[in-house]
Motif scaffolding. Structure first.
Motif, PDB file in Angstrom:
ATOM      1  N   GLU A   1     -10.731   1.103   5.331  1.00 39.03           N
ATOM      2  CA  GLU A   1     -10.089   0.480   6.489  1.00 39.03           C
ATOM      3  C   GLU A   1      -8.595   0.800   6.507  1.00 39.03           C
ATOM      4  O   GLU A   1      -8.011   1.071   7.573  1.00 39.03           O
ATOM      5  CB  GLU A   1     -10.305  -1.030   6.453  1.00 39.03           C
ATOM      6  N   LYS A   2      -7.971   0.782   5.335  1.00 38.99           N
ATOM      7  CA  LYS A   2      -6.539   1.089   5.234  1.00 38.99           C
ATOM      8  C   LYS A   2      -6.256   2.518   5.687  1.00 38.99           C
ATOM      9  O   LYS A   2      -5.283   2.781   6.410  1.00 38.99           O
ATOM     10  CB  LYS A   2      -6.078   0.884   3.794  1.00 38.99           C
ATOM     11  N   ARG A   3      -7.100   3.457   5.302  1.00 40.03           N
ATOM     12  CA  ARG A   3      -6.900   4.848   5.729  1.00 40.03           C
ATOM     13  C   ARG A   3      -6.999   4.972   7.245  1.00 40.03           C
ATOM     14  O   ARG A   3      -6.239   5.711   7.876  1.00 40.03           O
ATOM     15  CB  ARG A   3      -7.937   5.755   5.048  1.00 40.03           C
TER      16      ARG A   3
ATOM     17  N   LEU B   1      -3.780  -5.679   4.356  1.00 39.76           N
ATOM     18  CA  LEU B   1      -4.730  -4.893   3.562  1.00 39.76           C
ATOM     19  C   LEU B   1      -4.151  -4.562   2.193  1.00 39.76           C
ATOM     20  O   LEU B   1      -4.843  -4.638   1.173  1.00 39.76           O
ATOM     21  CB  LEU B   1      -5.098  -3.610   4.304  1.00 39.76           C
ATOM     22  N   LYS B   2      -2.874  -4.188   2.145  1.00 39.73           N
ATOM     23  CA  LYS B   2      -2.231  -3.875   0.866  1.00 39.73           C
ATOM     24  C   LYS B   2      -2.214  -5.090  -0.051  1.00 39.73           C
ATOM     25  O   LYS B   2      -2.473  -4.983  -1.256  1.00 39.73           O
ATOM     26  CB  LYS B   2      -0.803  -3.379   1.103  1.00 39.73           C
TER      27      LYS B   2
ATOM     28  N   LEU C   1      -1.717  -3.500   8.115  1.00 38.72           N
ATOM     29  CA  LEU C   1      -1.572  -2.686   6.905  1.00 38.72           C
ATOM     30  C   LEU C   1      -1.024  -3.512   5.746  1.00 38.72           C
ATOM     31  O   LEU C   1      -1.503  -3.394   4.608  1.00 38.72           O
ATOM     32  CB  LEU C   1      -0.645  -1.503   7.203  1.00 38.72           C
ATOM     33  N   GLU C   2      -0.054  -4.368   6.015  1.00 38.17           N
ATOM     34  CA  GLU C   2       0.516  -5.198   4.959  1.00 38.17           C
ATOM     35  C   GLU C   2      -0.522  -6.169   4.400  1.00 38.17           C
ATOM     36  O   GLU C   2      -0.583  -6.408   3.191  1.00 38.17           O
ATOM     37  CB  GLU C   2       1.723  -5.965   5.490  1.00 38.17           C
TER      38      GLU C   2
ATOM     39  N   VAL D   1      -6.351   2.589   9.477  1.00 42.14           N
ATOM     40  CA  VAL D   1      -5.157   1.981  10.067  1.00 42.14           C
ATOM     41  C   VAL D   1      -3.962   2.914   9.924  1.00 42.14           C
ATOM     42  O   VAL D   1      -3.157   3.075  10.854  1.00 42.14           O
ATOM     43  CB  VAL D   1      -4.871   0.615   9.405  1.00 42.14           C
ATOM     44  N   GLU D   2      -3.831   3.555   8.784  1.00 40.89           N
ATOM     45  CA  GLU D   2      -2.724   4.498   8.575  1.00 40.89           C
ATOM     46  C   GLU D   2      -2.809   5.674   9.544  1.00 40.89           C
ATOM     47  O   GLU D   2      -1.785   6.149  10.056  1.00 40.89           O
ATOM     48  CB  GLU D   2      -2.723   4.987   7.129  1.00 40.89           C
TER      49      GLU D   2
ATOM     50  N   LEU E   1     -12.029  -1.834   1.811  1.00 46.77           N
ATOM     51  CA  LEU E   1     -10.665  -2.065   2.279  1.00 46.77           C
ATOM     52  C   LEU E   1      -9.846  -0.775   2.277  1.00 46.77           C
ATOM     53  O   LEU E   1      -9.016  -0.559   3.169  1.00 46.77           O
ATOM     54  CB  LEU E   1      -9.993  -3.120   1.407  1.00 46.77           C
ATOM     55  N   LYS E   2     -10.060   0.077   1.299  1.00 42.98           N
ATOM     56  CA  LYS E   2      -9.341   1.360   1.246  1.00 42.98           C
ATOM     57  C   LYS E   2      -9.718   2.241   2.433  1.00 42.98           C
ATOM     58  O   LYS E   2      -8.862   2.924   3.008  1.00 42.98           O
ATOM     59  CB  LYS E   2      -9.624   2.073  -0.068  1.00 42.98           C
TER      60      LYS E   2
END
Length: 523
Positions: free
Chosen positions: A151-153, A217-218, A214-215, A155-156, A148-149
């Motif tokens: 994937e989050k990077r 994923l967080k 992003l929300e 998306v960011e 997930l981290k």
């Protein structure tokens, strides 16, 4: 080969295993008390400092080792990383704390339910299976969190690219660079906005969609927690393994410390240790009440293997007065004072008598006492330390402490604190406007000659156990039979030796190969 000698410890000399050992705050205190310490630490910078200080160290993740690897360790100490709990009661911090408490309860039930089992091996296997289930559950969470981290990077990164594209399109449509910047800064829900320009509307919608992803994923990452949840459980499992595994010998004593938010964890630990026949105590310690020139609050768990009567362990005695804002060494300010810490008793039990505690130690006093032992501790005129942090939730309202008071809590940002002429905002001259590593270390009660090395020394210092606090706690737990005069003499000599301590050798950190032949392993 470790530098620790192979000789058997006498009753007054313990072999200590320090988990999450950091740069050596507890270790140097133990050394001046005459004990032998081996630390396990993963951070390369802290290990570099430990090497130069001559501290026996296994470098690596605590989870790569087991209590069974070190059968000759008599005392377990440590401060597992607990940053996720510092916001306990709100969101992720509250969930992380609750998760740890649930895991502790599962382990406690397994230990309690097998306490009177006729077959020790079967009982141990039941407890071990419970730990393996917890370990596997945490491992799966870590694997998912890593994915997930990543994937989050991604998306960011996409979100950043969309912001640049929106800004470019706004400028192409005749908006100034400042107008485009202000528009992006105030953007809240771009997917609901529509513009005559179809291209800009499309970009805004795509940007909003990324915000939504992003929300989510967080939120999922907060639910999973992080690897520190598992690390907090490690000391407890090592204690259980040494207490319940057939053929093992229980630790004689345990000392654990961390930030105040971890007290709930230590209280649950204490319940498990009681089942394992330890006498325990938990306590909030104010560091300046033990001669540390700094106000800092720590949560401590101490335990000794059961003795007659099974009474709780007594609390660690304070030796100095608590600090209250507005009170210098010469007395209260004209404005009076506002308590920054709860007011404690002004007297301390001393056998059948009572004695007044000493005055807390100021920054000026500590730095002056350390100067003979290192030229890196420099003389200063009267000064005020202006904190890198705001107070009362106001970033601009920087905390201030004068030279004749204890420091505010030393954090990993200590190098950013300004040192100004007392009562002014004018920086001191000649490179004295910041504390160097040696000076920040002294305020954490490390010896002035402590050989700081590696990356981010300020963070190493801020995360460390204040050695003078560790001196008091270790003395209290490991020398419980001393009378009042012997306690005073031991502490007095320990403080003198701590201030004057200098490294005698360099010892390279060990890995798994270093287990063979190490005095704690018996291999």
């Amino acid at each position: 080969m470790s530098h620790i000698e192979m000789e058997r410890s006498s009753p007054a000399k313990f072999r200590i295993l320090d988990l999450f050992a950091g740069p050596g705050g507890l270790d140097v205190a133990a050394h001046v008390l005459g004990h032998e310490v081996t630390g396990i630490e993963w951070d390369a910078g802290a290990c570099a400092t430990r090497a130069k200080a001559g501290m026996d160290t296994f470098q690596g993740d605590v989870r790569q080792y087991r209590a069974a690897f070190f059968p000759h360790a008599q005392v377990l100490t440590g401060g597992p990383p607990c940053q996720t709990f510092t916001v306990a009661g709100h969101g992720a911090g509250r969930r992380a704390l609750d998760d740890v408490l649930r895991y502790i309860d599962r382990l406690h039930r397994a230990v309690r339910n097998t306490a009177d089992a006729p077959d020790p091996l079967s009982a141990w296997m039941h407890v071990f299976r419970t730990w393996r289930q917890i370990h596997e559950e945490l491992r799966r969470k870590e694997v998912e969190a890593r994915a997930l981290k990543a994937e989050k990077r991604a998306v960011e990164q996409s979100r950043t690219e969309k912001r640049k594209a929106i800004r470019k399109r706004l400028e192409e449509l005749g908006n100034s660079a400042e107008e485009a910047k202000r528009f992006l800064k105030e953007l809240k829900a771009p997917q609901t906005l529509e513009f005559p320009d179809a291209g800009l509307t499309c970009l805004l919608k795509e940007f909003g969609d990324l915000d939504g992803v992003l929300e989510k994923l967080k939120a999922r990452l907060e639910e999973l927690g992080d690897e520190r949840t598992g690390l907090v459980l490690q000391p407890l499992w090592w204690i259980i393994e040494r207490s319940r595994r057939p053929g093992a010998t229980a630790y004689e004593a345990v000392v654990l410390e961390q930030v105040p938010a971890v007290m709930r964890v230590w209280e649950e630990y204490a319940a498990v240790l009681d089942t394992l026949e330890y006498r325990t105590a938990t306590q909030f310690l104010h560091t300046e009440a033990f001669g540390v020139p700094q106000t800092r609050r720590r949560a401590v768990l101490i335990a000794r293997l059961g003795r007659a009567g099974r009474d709780p362990l007594p609390q660690v005695r304070e030796t100095h007065e608590p600090y209250h804002r507005g009170v210098s060494r010469s007395g209260p300010s004209k404005a009076g004072h506002t308590d920054t810490l709860p007011l404690e008793s002004s007297e301390i039990e001393n056998g059948g008598t009572r004695r007044k505690p000493e005055k807390w130690v100021s920054m000026e006093t500590a730095l002056k006492a350390a100067r003979p032992f290192s030229d890196k501790v420099r003389p200063r005129p009267p000064f005020t330390v202006v904190s890198n942090y705001g107070t009362g939730g106001v970033p601009e309202a920087r905390g201030r402490r004068d030279h004749d008071t204890p420091s505010a809590t030393i954090t990993g940002k200590v190098s950013r604190n300004r040192v100004v002429h007392k009562g002014t905002d004018k920086d001191l001259d000649d490179d004295l406007a910041r504390f160097n590593g040696a000076e920040a270390g002294v305020l954490q009660t490390f010896p002035a000659a402590y050989p700081w090395d590696g990356n981010d020394v300020s963070q190493q210092i801020g995360n460390a156990v204040p050695p003078r606090l560790a001196l008091h706690v270790l003395r209290h737990v490991l020398d419980p039979e001393l009378d009042e005069d012997e306690v005073a003499a031991r502490l007095d000599q320990g403080v003198k030796d701590l201030v004057a301590w200098k490294p005698e050798r360099t010892v390279e950190p060990l890995g798994h190969r270093g287990l063979k032949g190490h005095p704690l392993t018996g291999r």
